[in-house]
Design an enzyme around this catalytic site. Structure first.
Site, short mmCIF file in Angstrom:
data_model
loop_
_atom_site.label_atom_id
_atom_site.label_comp_id
_atom_site.label_asym_id
_atom_site.label_seq_id
_atom_site.Cartn_x
_atom_site.Cartn_y
_atom_site.Cartn_z
N HIS A 9 0.83 -1.21 0.00
CA HIS A 9 0.00 0.00 0.00
C HIS A 9 0.86 1.26 0.00
O HIS A 9 1.50 1.60 1.00
CB HIS A 9 -0.94 -0.02 1.23
CG HIS A 9 -1.86 1.14 1.29
ND1 HIS A 9 -2.25 1.75 2.46
CD2 HIS A 9 -2.47 1.84 0.29
CE1 HIS A 9 -3.06 2.74 2.18
NE2 HIS A 9 -3.21 2.83 0.89
N GLU A 30 3.14 0.52 3.20
CA GLU A 30 2.68 -0.51 4.13
C GLU A 30 2.69 -1.85 3.39
O GLU A 30 2.12 -1.95 2.30
CB GLU A 30 1.24 -0.25 4.57
CG GLU A 30 1.04 0.95 5.46
CD GLU A 30 -0.43 1.11 5.87
OE1 GLU A 30 -0.69 1.18 7.07
OE2 GLU A 30 -1.31 1.20 4.99
N1 CAA Z 1 4.63 13.87 -8.48
C1 CAA Z 1 3.32 13.81 -8.23
N2 CAA Z 1 2.65 14.76 -7.55
C2 CAA Z 1 3.37 15.81 -7.13
C3 CAA Z 1 4.74 15.93 -7.36
C4 CAA Z 1 5.38 14.91 -8.07
N3 CAA Z 1 6.67 14.93 -8.37
N4 CAA Z 1 5.20 17.08 -6.80
C5 CAA Z 1 4.13 17.66 -6.25
N5 CAA Z 1 3.01 16.90 -6.42
C6 CAA Z 1 1.66 17.31 -6.14
C7 CAA Z 1 0.83 17.48 -5.00
O1 CAA Z 1 -0.09 16.55 -4.90
C8 CAA Z 1 0.14 18.86 -5.30
O2 CAA Z 1 -0.69 18.99 -6.47
P1 CAA Z 1 -0.82 20.26 -7.54
O3 CAA Z 1 0.21 21.30 -7.34
O4 CAA Z 1 -0.68 19.63 -8.89
O5 CAA Z 1 -2.17 20.84 -7.31
C9 CAA Z 1 1.28 19.59 -5.55
O6 CAA Z 1 1.96 18.64 -6.35
C10 CAA Z 1 1.88 20.19 -4.38
O7 CAA Z 1 3.12 20.40 -4.77
P2 CAA Z 1 4.12 21.25 -3.93
O8 CAA Z 1 5.40 21.20 -4.64
O9 CAA Z 1 3.52 22.59 -3.65
O10 CAA Z 1 4.05 20.47 -2.58
P3 CAA Z 1 5.16 19.83 -1.69
O11 CAA Z 1 6.18 19.15 -2.51
O12 CAA Z 1 5.62 20.87 -0.76
O13 CAA Z 1 4.34 18.73 -0.84
C11 CAA Z 1 2.92 16.91 -0.41
C12 CAA Z 1 3.26 18.04 -1.36
C13 CAA Z 1 4.10 15.94 -0.30
C14 CAA Z 1 1.73 16.22 -1.02
C15 CAA Z 1 2.65 17.46 1.04
O14 CAA Z 1 1.69 18.46 1.00
C16 CAA Z 1 2.17 16.37 1.98
O15 CAA Z 1 2.97 15.62 2.52
N6 CAA Z 1 0.84 16.25 2.18
C17 CAA Z 1 0.24 15.17 2.94
C18 CAA Z 1 0.08 13.98 2.03
C19 CAA Z 1 -0.39 12.76 2.75
O16 CAA Z 1 -0.63 12.74 3.94
N7 CAA Z 1 -0.55 11.69 1.98
C20 CAA Z 1 -1.04 10.45 2.51
C21 CAA Z 1 -2.50 10.41 2.33
S1 CAA Z 1 -3.17 8.94 3.01
C22 CAA Z 1 -2.99 7.81 1.81
O17 CAA Z 1 -2.51 8.04 0.73
C23 CAA Z 1 -3.51 6.50 2.17
C24 CAA Z 1 -4.81 6.17 1.58
O18 CAA Z 1 -5.04 5.00 1.32
C25 CAA Z 1 -5.88 7.17 1.42
#
Ligand code: CAA
Length: 284
Positions: A139, A151
């Site tokens: 996961h 996971e």
């Molecule tokens: N590839 C894919 N997506 C990317 C990316 C890459 N190389 N770089 C950035 N992103 C995405 C983000 O999703 C977001 O989307 P948009 O800009 O296109 O709207 C954006 O890019 C944010 O980019 P930033 O560069 O501004 O953001 P960042 O690098 O500072 O951090 C993040 C982004 C890592 C998502 C951070 O905000 C974070 O850690 N958020 C929490 C995420 C989290 O908790 N995820 C787990 C969710 S639970 C899960 O997944 C389990 C389940 O089963 C539901």
């Protein structure tokens, strides 16, 4: 040893997983019934690699190398060469069972079947194949190219050999594995989703605005995103379905989904992907 991987389902998770595996040197076939999904996946992978190179997370040569390791198809090609198939299709148990049953006839007997399910039972999926010892949960967190955790979920019959092989693969792609046994929601969603659900109850009760709930959790507990922003990011339909799995699985009303979450999902407010959730998004 794992060399050739097929990822089934070219949505956000499937394409992200395909990308990280290809970057690490595996030969990856990304499979989806929809040609549109495959085209979109290819665009998203290219965009994601560009961002990682700009942020200097990856060296510039990584793009060409990753793309060379990837192929895209509407069907499984050369099934006999596959060591691992990892499914990331919709969270529908019947669909996943059907898929694994079909793959059982196609793939060599030693191939491992992995599922990226966020909460469904690995043991149930395994029991519908002739290879329950080689079925395992792998996961990834969203977005897969950025999140360092995977996971690994052992079903009731998953063998030590299968677990070790997958643990090695997860480490090889640069992620940190944690082992979870097969209980609803595993580790992350069992803890994360009730917190998100509680944040929605707080909003419903009028404790605070969505913005203030998110600011409170971002600045007060150092979370990178507030719980409502994160729910929008994950997808409100996904959050609801995980709460339902927890509620049904544990038979405990502490996991009852918040009515406001149900109302949003019924209204088609699914978060970022639909343009509307707890916040509005202009770019869909
Ligand atoms: N590839 C894919 N997506 C990317 C990316 C890459 N190389 N770089 C950035 N992103 C995405 C983000 O999703 C977001 O989307 P948009 O800009 O296109 O709207 C954006 O890019 C944010 O980019 P930033 O560069 O501004 O953001 P960042 O690098 O500072 O951090 C993040 C982004 C890592 C998502 C951070 O905000 C974070 O850690 N958020 C929490 C995420 C989290 O908790 N995820 C787990 C969710 S639970 C899960 O997944 C389990 C389940 O089963 C539901």
């Amino acid at each position: 040893m794992i060399k050739h991987i097929a990822i089934i389902g070219a949505g956000q998770m499937g394409s992200g997983i395909a990308q990280v595996c290809a970057t690490a040197g595996y030969k990856v076939l990304l499979v989806d019934l929809s040609d549109d999904h495959l085209t979109k996946a290819q665009e998203n992978i290219t965009k994601s690699l560009d961002r990682l190179i700009t942020k200097e997370v990856l060296p510039s040569q990584a793009k060409e190398r990753t793309l060379a390791n990837l192929s895209f198809s509407e069907k499984i090609e050369n099934p006999h060469s596959l060591d691992l198939v990892l499914e990331a299709v919709n969270e529908n148990l019947d669909l996943k069972i059907h898929l694994f049953k079909n793959l059982d006839d196609l793939l060599p007997p030693q191939a491992i079947f992995a599922t990226n399910t966020s909460s469904l039972s690995i043991s149930t999926l395994a029991s519908n194949t002739a290879r329950p010892q080689q079925v395992i949960g792998v996961h990834f967190m969203n977005p897969a190219p950025l999140m360092p955790l995977v996971e690994i979920i052992r079903g009731q019959e998953t063998s030590d050999a299968t677990y070790k092989e997958i643990e090695k693969m997860v480490q090889h792609i640069g992620k940190t594995p944690v082992l979870s046994h097969d209980f609803p929601g595993f580790i992350v969603n069992r803890i994360l989703m009730p917190m998100i659900n509680e944040a929605i109850f707080a909003l419903q009760d009028g404790v605070a605005t969505a913005q203030d709930i998110d600011i409170a959790m971002r600045l007060g507990t150092h979370h990178p995103m507030g719980p409502l922003e994160l729910a929008d990011f994950i997808g409100l339909d996904t959050c609801l379905s995980i709460m339902q799995v927890l509620h049904t699985g544990f038979k405990n009303d502490k996991y009852l989904p918040c009515p406001l979450l149900e109302k949003y999902v019924k209204s088609g407010w699914l978060g970022k992907k639909s343009g509307r959730g707890f916040y509005e998004y202009t770019k869909i």
